[in-house]
Design a protein around this motif. Structure first.
Motif, PDB file in Angstrom:
ATOM      1  N   GLY A  90      -3.739  11.898 -98.699  1.00 33.46           N
ATOM      2  CA  GLY A  90      -2.869  11.652 -97.570  1.00 33.46           C
ATOM      3  C   GLY A  90      -3.604  10.937 -96.225  1.00 33.46           C
ATOM      4  O   GLY A  90      -2.789  10.189 -95.742  1.00 33.46           O
ATOM      5  N   LEU A  91      -4.720  10.860 -96.317  1.00 32.18           N
ATOM      6  CA  LEU A  91      -5.256   9.926 -94.949  1.00 32.18           C
ATOM      7  C   LEU A  91      -5.865   8.633 -95.607  1.00 32.18           C
ATOM      8  O   LEU A  91      -6.030   7.497 -94.799  1.00 32.18           O
ATOM      9  N   GLY A  92      -5.993   8.413 -96.921  1.00 30.62           N
ATOM     10  CA  GLY A  92      -6.668   7.176 -97.199  1.00 30.62           C
ATOM     11  C   GLY A  92      -7.782   6.691 -96.925  1.00 30.62           C
ATOM     12  O   GLY A  92      -8.706   7.419 -96.731  1.00 30.62           O
ATOM     13  N   HIS A  93      -7.690   5.288 -96.263  1.00 29.63           N
ATOM     14  CA  HIS A  93      -9.005   4.644 -95.805  1.00 29.63           C
ATOM     15  C   HIS A  93      -9.217   5.357 -94.384  1.00 29.63           C
ATOM     16  O   HIS A  93     -10.163   5.024 -93.748  1.00 29.63           O
ATOM     17  N   LYS A 100     -15.386   6.663-101.859  1.00 29.69           N
ATOM     18  CA  LYS A 100     -15.538   5.149-101.393  1.00 29.69           C
ATOM     19  C   LYS A 100     -14.488   4.213-101.888  1.00 29.69           C
ATOM     20  O   LYS A 100     -13.927   3.260-101.046  1.00 29.69           O
ATOM     21  N   HIS A 101     -13.795   4.546-103.098  1.00 27.61           N
ATOM     22  CA  HIS A 101     -12.634   3.709-103.359  1.00 27.61           C
ATOM     23  C   HIS A 101     -11.346   3.787-102.691  1.00 27.61           C
ATOM     24  O   HIS A 101     -10.786   2.729-102.249  1.00 27.61           O
ATOM     25  N   SER A 102     -11.163   4.881-102.149  1.00 31.12           N
ATOM     26  CA  SER A 102     -10.025   5.007-101.286  1.00 31.12           C
ATOM     27  C   SER A 102     -10.236   5.132 -99.771  1.00 31.12           C
ATOM     28  O   SER A 102      -9.521   4.749 -99.070  1.00 31.12           O
ATOM     29  N   ALA A 103     -11.568   5.793 -99.596  1.00 29.22           N
ATOM     30  CA  ALA A 103     -12.061   5.825 -98.064  1.00 29.22           C
ATOM     31  C   ALA A 103     -13.160   5.305 -97.800  1.00 29.22           C
ATOM     32  O   ALA A 103     -14.276   5.922 -98.048  1.00 29.22           O
ATOM     33  N   PRO A 104     -13.511   3.829 -97.795  1.00 25.92           N
ATOM     34  CA  PRO A 104     -14.784   3.086 -97.781  1.00 25.92           C
ATOM     35  C   PRO A 104     -15.648   3.773 -96.655  1.00 25.92           C
ATOM     36  O   PRO A 104     -17.256   3.775 -97.017  1.00 25.92           O
ATOM     37  N   ASP A 105     -15.463   4.528 -95.654  1.00 22.95           N
ATOM     38  CA  ASP A 105     -16.203   5.012 -94.559  1.00 22.95           C
ATOM     39  C   ASP A 105     -16.241   6.565 -94.791  1.00 22.95           C
ATOM     40  O   ASP A 105     -16.995   7.073 -93.880  1.00 22.95           O
ATOM     41  N   GLY A 106     -15.873   6.965 -95.878  1.00 22.56           N
ATOM     42  CA  GLY A 106     -15.631   8.460 -96.124  1.00 22.56           C
ATOM     43  C   GLY A 106     -17.128   9.119 -96.527  1.00 22.56           C
ATOM     44  O   GLY A 106     -17.919   8.428 -97.179  1.00 22.56           O
ATOM     45  N   VAL A 107     -17.269  10.292 -95.930  1.00 18.52           N
ATOM     46  CA  VAL A 107     -18.617  11.014 -96.381  1.00 18.52           C
ATOM     47  C   VAL A 107     -18.399  12.351 -96.299  1.00 18.52           C
ATOM     48  O   VAL A 107     -17.477  13.045 -95.735  1.00 18.52           O
ATOM     49  N   VAL A 108     -19.077  13.238 -97.096  1.00 17.37           N
ATOM     50  CA  VAL A 108     -18.917  14.474 -97.389  1.00 17.37           C
ATOM     51  C   VAL A 108     -20.013  15.067 -96.378  1.00 17.37           C
ATOM     52  O   VAL A 108     -21.364  14.604 -96.293  1.00 17.37           O
ATOM     53  N   ALA A 109     -19.751  15.904 -95.479  1.00 19.42           N
ATOM     54  CA  ALA A 109     -20.859  16.501 -94.748  1.00 19.42           C
ATOM     55  C   ALA A 109     -20.954  18.092 -94.563  1.00 19.42           C
ATOM     56  O   ALA A 109     -19.849  18.784 -94.701  1.00 19.42           O
ATOM     57  N   VAL A 110     -22.018  18.745 -94.583  1.00 21.65           N
ATOM     58  CA  VAL A 110     -22.159  20.220 -94.653  1.00 21.65           C
ATOM     59  C   VAL A 110     -22.659  20.755 -93.320  1.00 21.65           C
ATOM     60  O   VAL A 110     -23.793  20.377 -92.876  1.00 21.65           O
ATOM     61  N   GLU A 111     -22.019  21.452 -92.486  1.00 26.31           N
ATOM     62  CA  GLU A 111     -22.347  22.136 -91.248  1.00 26.31           C
ATOM     63  C   GLU A 111     -22.855  23.471 -91.526  1.00 26.31           C
ATOM     64  O   GLU A 111     -21.906  24.173 -92.391  1.00 26.31           O
ATOM     65  N   GLY A 133     -27.128   0.341 -87.943  1.00 25.12           N
ATOM     66  CA  GLY A 133     -25.887  -0.272 -88.817  1.00 25.12           C
ATOM     67  C   GLY A 133     -25.106   0.995 -89.706  1.00 25.12           C
ATOM     68  O   GLY A 133     -24.333   0.916 -90.340  1.00 25.12           O
ATOM     69  N   GLN A 134     -25.550   2.251 -89.354  1.00 27.43           N
ATOM     70  CA  GLN A 134     -25.069   3.354 -89.938  1.00 27.43           C
ATOM     71  C   GLN A 134     -23.628   3.871 -89.257  1.00 27.43           C
ATOM     72  O   GLN A 134     -23.771   3.626 -88.069  1.00 27.43           O
ATOM     73  N   ASN A 135     -22.679   4.407 -90.179  1.00 21.86           N
ATOM     74  CA  ASN A 135     -21.694   5.103 -89.285  1.00 21.86           C
ATOM     75  C   ASN A 135     -21.877   6.391 -88.531  1.00 21.86           C
ATOM     76  O   ASN A 135     -22.734   7.169 -89.009  1.00 21.86           O
ATOM     77  N   VAL A 136     -21.156   6.350 -87.478  1.00 20.34           N
ATOM     78  CA  VAL A 136     -21.468   7.476 -86.688  1.00 20.34           C
ATOM     79  C   VAL A 136     -20.004   8.250 -86.200  1.00 20.34           C
ATOM     80  O   VAL A 136     -19.250   7.440 -85.571  1.00 20.34           O
ATOM     81  N   PHE A 137     -20.118   9.359 -86.383  1.00 17.48           N
ATOM     82  CA  PHE A 137     -18.645  10.188 -86.347  1.00 17.48           C
ATOM     83  C   PHE A 137     -19.234  11.468 -85.166  1.00 17.48           C
ATOM     84  O   PHE A 137     -20.040  12.348 -85.857  1.00 17.48           O
ATOM     85  N   VAL A 138     -18.838  11.574 -84.049  1.00 15.50           N
ATOM     86  CA  VAL A 138     -19.142  12.364 -83.174  1.00 15.50           C
ATOM     87  C   VAL A 138     -17.924  13.025 -82.509  1.00 15.50           C
ATOM     88  O   VAL A 138     -17.267  12.387 -81.766  1.00 15.50           O
ATOM     89  N   THR A 139     -17.611  14.468 -82.777  1.00 13.86           N
ATOM     90  CA  THR A 139     -16.420  15.190 -82.028  1.00 13.86           C
ATOM     91  C   THR A 139     -17.139  16.156 -81.115  1.00 13.86           C
ATOM     92  O   THR A 139     -18.088  16.704 -81.454  1.00 13.86           O
ATOM     93  N   LEU A 140     -16.578  16.094 -79.947  1.00 14.79           N
ATOM     94  CA  LEU A 140     -16.622  17.088 -78.936  1.00 14.79           C
ATOM     95  C   LEU A 140     -15.525  18.225 -78.661  1.00 14.79           C
ATOM     96  O   LEU A 140     -14.558  17.751 -78.443  1.00 14.79           O
ATOM     97  N   SER A 141     -16.000  19.639 -78.642  1.00 11.73           N
ATOM     98  CA  SER A 141     -15.143  20.587 -78.237  1.00 11.73           C
ATOM     99  C   SER A 141     -14.998  20.792 -76.559  1.00 11.73           C
ATOM    100  O   SER A 141     -16.155  20.393 -75.763  1.00 11.73           O
TER     101      SER A 141
END
Length: 342
Positions: A159-162, A200-211, A309-317
């Motif tokens: 659904g989200l793709g890249h 990576k094929h569909s979402a080049p920036d995609g990463v799996v993360a465990v919280e 040069g690493q991707n960073v995703f930060v979300t704030l509540s």
């Protein structure tokens, strides 16, 4: 000006009517936001946890809208804010979303936007809970690899793709007796992570993360499970977890790699203070409890990761400091100051 001779004059104290249109009007952009956004690295994305908050009128929207309309149509306005380049889809934690629902979200944002998506609690909570959050019985689906892929990973990816940024498995607090079984549980998590197809094929920036919400997870075995599967650790800034500086050894052990961080709850409210924070901070339109210590530590982590040069995703509540959009703004300002000093 009145539209008719028969219109009643508006009361000076009257509030504007709630808007019901699908066309959510974005707030007028402050020139400072543009300057701050331009100074941030392209692979650094800041955003909020969810977006359906009427109290963000004047911060993200220009007008008062219902939370229902904002949930359905607000992303188009949200992504026009220069500093909002990611968002956490939190509703997927409570009920799995299908491909069409993910695609609808993706259709509302531009090509450079990336989503952080929470896995369903059906996969990440060891207990089945009632409406109050009290555990009723053991969850037979907990960390089920096949169901995680079919119910969560595949629909989100299709659904989200890249535009997929991070798939976050936030593992809820474990029952006390389970904490003595960490090696067994980490093995189960390891098997789940192995089952996830390459993004990576569909979402080049995609990463799996465990919280996680129990520090007992943070062991060498846990790190090995993440490293072996190409997953990363989602740094959860929450009162149930150690201070940000005490979580950094996990990230160092996985280096080099992306940073996924969710700033969830101000420590002044304690480990179980979500309701207290909600009551104190609604309607989330102002900064109430600035957490300067956490912000400063987070800036250092972001800067170090992004500069490599690493991707960073930060979300704030909203429950981090009182208003997630204002927290994003203050974090961007702090990052600009840090860059200028270095």
């Amino acid at each position: 000006m009145q539209n008719s001779l028969f219109d009643e004059p508006a009361s000076p104290d009257a509030k504007p009517a709630r808007k019901s249109s699908r066309d959510i009007v974005p707030v007028t952009v402050d020139p400072e936001w543009i300057v701050l956004a331009a100074a941030l690295p392209a692979h650094l994305r800041l955003g909020t946890s969810s977006w359906n908050y009427p109290g963000w009128d004047g911060l993200v929207w220009d007008g008062e809208y219902s939370d229902t309309n904002l949930s359905r149509y607000g992303l188009t306005a949200y992504c026009k804010h220069p500093l909002m380049r990611t968002v956490s889809i939190d509703r997927s934690f409570y009920r799995p979303l299908n491909v069409a629902q993910f695609a609808q979200h993706a259709s509302q944002v531009g090509p450079d936007f990336r989503f952080v998506v929470k896995a369903p609690s059906l996969i990440t909570d060891a207990l089945v809970r009632d409406e109050s959050g009290r555990g009723m019985r053991t969850n037979a689906h907990f960390l089920n690899a096949e169901e995680a892929v079919q119910m969560f990973v595949e629909p989100a990816l299709e659904g989200l793709g890249h535009k997929l940024g991070a798939l976050v498995f936030q593992i809820s607090p474990l029952p006390g007796a389970w904490l003595a079984q960490m090696p067994k549980l980490i093995d189960r998590l390891h098997n789940l992570l192995r089952a996830i197809p390459d993004l990576k094929h569909s979402a080049p920036d995609g990463v799996v993360a465990v919280e996680v919400r129990d520090p007992q997870w943070l062991t060498p075995q846990f790190v090995n499970a993440l490293r072996d599967t190409g997953a990363t650790y989602c740094m959860g800034l929450h009162a149930k977890m150690p201070h940000i500086t005490e979580q950094l050894p996990i990230l160092r052990a996985l280096w080099p790699g992306p940073l996924v961080c969710r700033w969830n709850l101000n420590p002044v409210h304690g480990a179980f203070g979500y309701e207290d924070a909600r009551d104190a901070y609604e309607p989330y339109d102002k900064m109430i409890d600035p957490d300067l210590e956490t912000r400063a530590a987070l800036v250092r982590v972001i800067a170090g990761t992004a500069s490599a040069g690493q991707n960073v995703f930060v979300t704030l509540s909203n429950k981090a400091e009182g208003s997630a959009p204002l927290s994003v703004l203050e974090l961007a300002r702090a990052l600009q100051r840090n860059s200028a000093q270095n």
